[in-house]
Design a protein around this motif. Structure first.
Motif, mmCIF file in Angstrom:
data_model
loop_
_atom_site.group_PDB
_atom_site.id
_atom_site.type_symbol
_atom_site.label_atom_id
_atom_site.label_comp_id
_atom_site.label_asym_id
_atom_site.label_seq_id
_atom_site.Cartn_x
_atom_site.Cartn_y
_atom_site.Cartn_z
ATOM 1 N N CYS A 99 19.385 38.877 -21.755
ATOM 2 C CA CYS A 99 18.260 39.610 -20.017
ATOM 3 C C CYS A 99 19.008 39.959 -18.778
ATOM 4 C CB CYS A 99 16.648 38.405 -20.353
ATOM 5 S SG CYS A 99 17.719 37.470 -19.139
ATOM 6 N N GLY A 100 20.278 39.155 -18.794
ATOM 7 C CA GLY A 100 20.694 38.933 -17.500
ATOM 8 C C GLY A 100 20.912 38.029 -16.514
ATOM 9 N N CYS A 102 18.501 35.197 -16.530
ATOM 10 C CA CYS A 102 18.297 34.382 -16.474
ATOM 11 C C CYS A 102 19.179 33.343 -15.754
ATOM 12 C CB CYS A 102 17.433 33.172 -17.553
ATOM 13 S SG CYS A 102 18.886 33.236 -19.065
ATOM 14 N N CYS A 105 22.417 33.313 -18.649
ATOM 15 C CA CYS A 105 22.803 34.880 -17.702
ATOM 16 C C CYS A 105 23.786 34.967 -17.124
ATOM 17 C CB CYS A 105 21.682 36.024 -18.727
ATOM 18 S SG CYS A 105 21.317 36.264 -20.095
ATOM 19 N N CYS A 113 20.685 32.698 -23.231
ATOM 20 C CA CYS A 113 19.308 33.637 -22.391
ATOM 21 C C CYS A 113 17.782 32.727 -23.239
ATOM 22 C CB CYS A 113 19.499 34.618 -23.273
ATOM 23 S SG CYS A 113 18.223 35.649 -22.357
ATOM 24 N N PRO A 115 14.655 33.930 -22.064
ATOM 25 C CA PRO A 115 13.972 35.078 -22.158
ATOM 26 C C PRO A 115 13.861 35.717 -23.854
ATOM 27 C CG PRO A 115 14.600 35.575 -20.426
ATOM 28 C CD PRO A 115 15.623 34.515 -21.092
HETATM 29 ZN ZN LIG Z 1 19.210 35.889 -20.201
#
Ligand SMILES: [Zn+2]
Ligand SMILES: [Zn+2]
Length: 376
Positions: A99-100, A102, A105, A113, A115
């Motif tokens: 997701c980049g 959380c 991430c 990650c 999510p």
């Molecule tokens: Zn994430």
């Protein structure tokens, strides 16, 4: 659109799978890519033990499901808001969508990650969508955001890594799980030093990738342990310096005889008894990396004092603790430089219709990586 997929409707069907046919090859409906999603024509898909663990019920997932998570393909269409990929790009799938945003991430540990893990457990894309449905309209779940055993799939853009289009796609597929997990465990999780001594327990696609990663990272001694002579032979070809057939000899005793334990052990079987052996085979100050997925009910115990008095370490490694956007290109570059003999992982290429018999071969250990090729 309509496409063809291998759908698992029911877990724990009896073996041989060639007869019980747990995976049904059927025509399915595939929705257009939504915002942030991508339609991919599959090129190569590897059969992995994690797929088998769902088929045999030891790692249950929501049913029905289009299985498969180790794959490569060609982008055919992008949904709104996809800017980094375009049609004709060659891609490898990451089986955790990243997701980049959380905490894992954002702190450089996207394999964890949150999510992404939630979507994978739910059998959906990161958006919560299920793009596959049966001809009767029933929604079909997605395996690890990928659903590789299908001629086409729709995935989140966060599940895709663009790769060098010169790399043969049936080889590229193996980087998505086996190579990322095995080589990543060596260079990201263990961070072994040149000259280290290493032992790898279990020589499937991930274990053999661990052996070649250890070799590439400069390990001096590499013990490779399995029950099958074929796999031991393959381990020698990819860099093992010693092989041990654990059905004939006690690997812990032998390793302790040859040298007083190794610096790093890697367990890729997913068996708590083998994990115990891996722990026992390290020297004082040694590190045990656990890569295989044991059944959720299994426990693991060690002499508690050994962690302190012998400064031993046990580390889990999921997806090779990888940052896929960084690691896939660099592992591919290592392959292209001749440092990772990834082609040795592939024991055969098959067609989608042969998938049930191929899982028999994986279950009995007669195959390493069988890759489905979708090229017509
Ligand atoms: Zn994430
Ligand atoms: Zn896998």
């Amino acid at each position: 659109m309509l496409t063809r997929a291998a759908v698992l409707h029911e877990m724990q069907k009896p073996t041989p799978y060639a007869e019980s046919k747990p995976l049904v090859i059927e025509q399915v409906s595939l929705a257009d890519p939504g915002p942030g999603e991508v339609l991919v024509e599959m090129a190569g898909a590897g059969l992995c033990h994690s797929d088998l663990s769902t088929i045999d019920g030891s790692r249950p997932r929501v049913m029905p499901m289009v299985m498969g998570h180790e794959a490569s393909g060609i982008v055919r269409e992008v949904g709104p808001g996809v800017h980094d990929l375009q049609p004709d790009d060659h891609v490898v799938f990451s089986f955790v969508p990243l997701c980049g945003h959380c905490i894992p991430c954002a702190t450089g540990r996207p394999a964890l990650c949150e999510p992404g893990a939630a979507a994978n457990t739910a059998g959906t894309l990161l958006s919560g969508r299920r793009p596959f449905s049966s001809m009767s309209g029933q929604k079909i779940n997605h395996h690890l955001g990928v659903a590789a055993f299908a001629e086409h799939t729709v995935v989140a853009q966060e599940s895709l890594i663009k790769i060098d289009s010169q790399l043969p796609l049936s080889t590229a597929a193996l980087f998505g799980c086996a190579v990322m997990t095995g080589v990543g465990a060596v260079v990201n999780t263990a961070k072994i030093e040149p000259g280290s001594s290493v032992a790898v327990f279990g020589l499937g696609g991930v274990g053999l990738s661990t052996v070649m990663g250890a070799r590439a990272a400069g390990a001096e001694t590499i013990f490779a342990i399995d029950l099958l002579p074929d796999k031991l032979e393959r381990a020698t070809q990819v860099g093992a310096t010693h092989t041990i057939n654990a059905s004939e000899e006690d690997p812990v005793e032998l390793i302790k005889d040859i040298q007083n334990g190794v610096d790093y052990t890697f367990e890729s079987v997913g068996n708590e008894r083998v994990l115990q052996q891996a722990y026992a085979a390290t020297r004082r100050g040694g590190t045990t990396i656990t890569i295989g997925l044991p059944h959720p009910s299994k426990m693991f115990s060690v002499p508690a004092v050994s962690l302190v008095a012998e400064e031993r370490t046990i580390k889990g490694s999921y997806m090779g603790s990888a940052v896929p956007r960084r690691d896939l290109p660099r592992f591919i570059a290592m392959y292209q430089a001749g440092l990772l003999p990834v082609d040795k992982l592939r024991s055969s290429t098959i067609q989608l219709d042969e998938i049930n018999a191929a899982f028999d071969a994986l279950a009995t250990g007669t195959a390493v990586r069988q890759v489905i090729t979708f090229e017509k």
